[in-house]
Design a protein around this motif. Structure first.
Motif, PDB file in Angstrom:
ATOM      1  N   ARG A  95      81.378  56.522 -59.772  1.00 19.72           N
ATOM      2  CA  ARG A  95      80.190  56.276 -59.625  1.00 19.72           C
ATOM      3  C   ARG A  95      79.131  55.880 -61.133  1.00 19.72           C
ATOM      4  NH1 ARG A  95      80.628  58.937 -55.247  1.00 19.72           N
ATOM      5  NH2 ARG A  95      79.745  60.520 -55.273  1.00 19.72           N
ATOM      6  N   HIS A  96      79.553  56.900 -61.880  1.00 22.68           N
ATOM      7  CA  HIS A  96      78.642  57.072 -63.244  1.00 22.68           C
ATOM      8  C   HIS A  96      79.162  55.765 -64.404  1.00 22.68           C
ATOM      9  CE1 HIS A  96      77.336  58.693 -66.822  1.00 22.68           C
ATOM     10  NE2 HIS A  96      78.569  59.050 -68.044  1.00 22.68           N
ATOM     11  N   ASN A  98      80.326  53.278 -63.362  1.00 20.43           N
ATOM     12  CA  ASN A  98      79.750  51.678 -62.806  1.00 20.43           C
ATOM     13  C   ASN A  98      78.867  51.434 -63.727  1.00 20.43           C
ATOM     14  OD1 ASN A  98      82.604  51.125 -62.085  1.00 20.43           O
ATOM     15  ND2 ASN A  98      81.785  51.641 -59.995  1.00 20.43           N
ATOM     16  N   THR A  99      77.903  52.928 -63.659  1.00 19.94           N
ATOM     17  CA  THR A  99      76.163  52.217 -63.699  1.00 19.94           C
ATOM     18  C   THR A  99      75.826  52.248 -65.251  1.00 19.94           C
ATOM     19  OG1 THR A  99      75.771  54.462 -64.061  1.00 19.94           O
ATOM     20  CG2 THR A  99      75.314  53.847 -61.815  1.00 19.94           C
ATOM     21  N   MET A 100      77.412  52.785 -65.929  1.00 20.96           N
ATOM     22  CA  MET A 100      76.725  51.820 -67.648  1.00 20.96           C
ATOM     23  C   MET A 100      76.498  51.084 -68.247  1.00 20.96           C
ATOM     24  SD  MET A 100      79.450  55.240 -68.655  1.00 20.96           S
ATOM     25  CE  MET A 100      78.659  55.158 -70.788  1.00 20.96           C
ATOM     26  N   SER A 102      78.116  47.466 -69.611  1.00 15.72           N
ATOM     27  CA  SER A 102      79.671  46.913 -70.093  1.00 15.72           C
ATOM     28  C   SER A 102      79.157  46.811 -71.930  1.00 15.72           C
ATOM     29  CB  SER A 102      79.828  45.464 -68.917  1.00 15.72           C
ATOM     30  OG  SER A 102      78.751  45.011 -69.075  1.00 15.72           O
TER      31      SER A 102
END
Length: 124
Positions: A95-96, A98-100, A102
């Motif tokens: 989840r972490h 995926n929030t960063m 790209s």
């Protein structure tokens, strides 16, 4: 007889299983891959065979060793109740990540992480 856990505590034996996971191998090939002597490799193979983790298949003058997956399935079943300890953490990491962003930022390092200048006292 040693348990599978005791047998697998030895790193060389885990390395042998990794090699046998790919395909059956002869003692000579395992000896070459491991960088051990032939008697040393044979001792590890005997322990693995006695634990039921490998089987030997004679073919003419050669002996081929191959992985026996059944004892590993037993280990996997024993570990199943403990998976919650790391599965939640892996889910949180996913989840972490995926929030960063790209990031097309050129100052980003591996996996989009921003590089920190060790000379600078300021954090990015």
């Amino acid at each position: 007889m040693a348990t599978a856990f005791e047998v697998l505590a030895e790193p060389v034996r885990r390395q042998i299983l990794d090699l046998l996971r790919e395909r059956p191998r002869s003692v000579g090939e395992l000896t070459e891959q491991l960088g051990l002597t032939q008697p040393g490799t044979s001792k590890h193979l005997r322990v693995l065979r006695d634990a039921g983790l490998v089987r030997v298949r004679p073919e003419a003058q050669r002996r081929w060793y191959e992985l026996c997956p059944e004892p590993l399935a037993e280990l996997d079943a024993w570990l199943a109740p403990y998976r919650w300890m790391w599965s939640g953490r892996l889910d949180a990491l996913e989840r972490h990540l995926n929030t960063m962003p790209s990031g097309s930022d050129t100052s980003a390092g591996p996996a989009g992480h921003q590089q920190i200048d060790p000379e600078s006292e300021e954090l990015p």
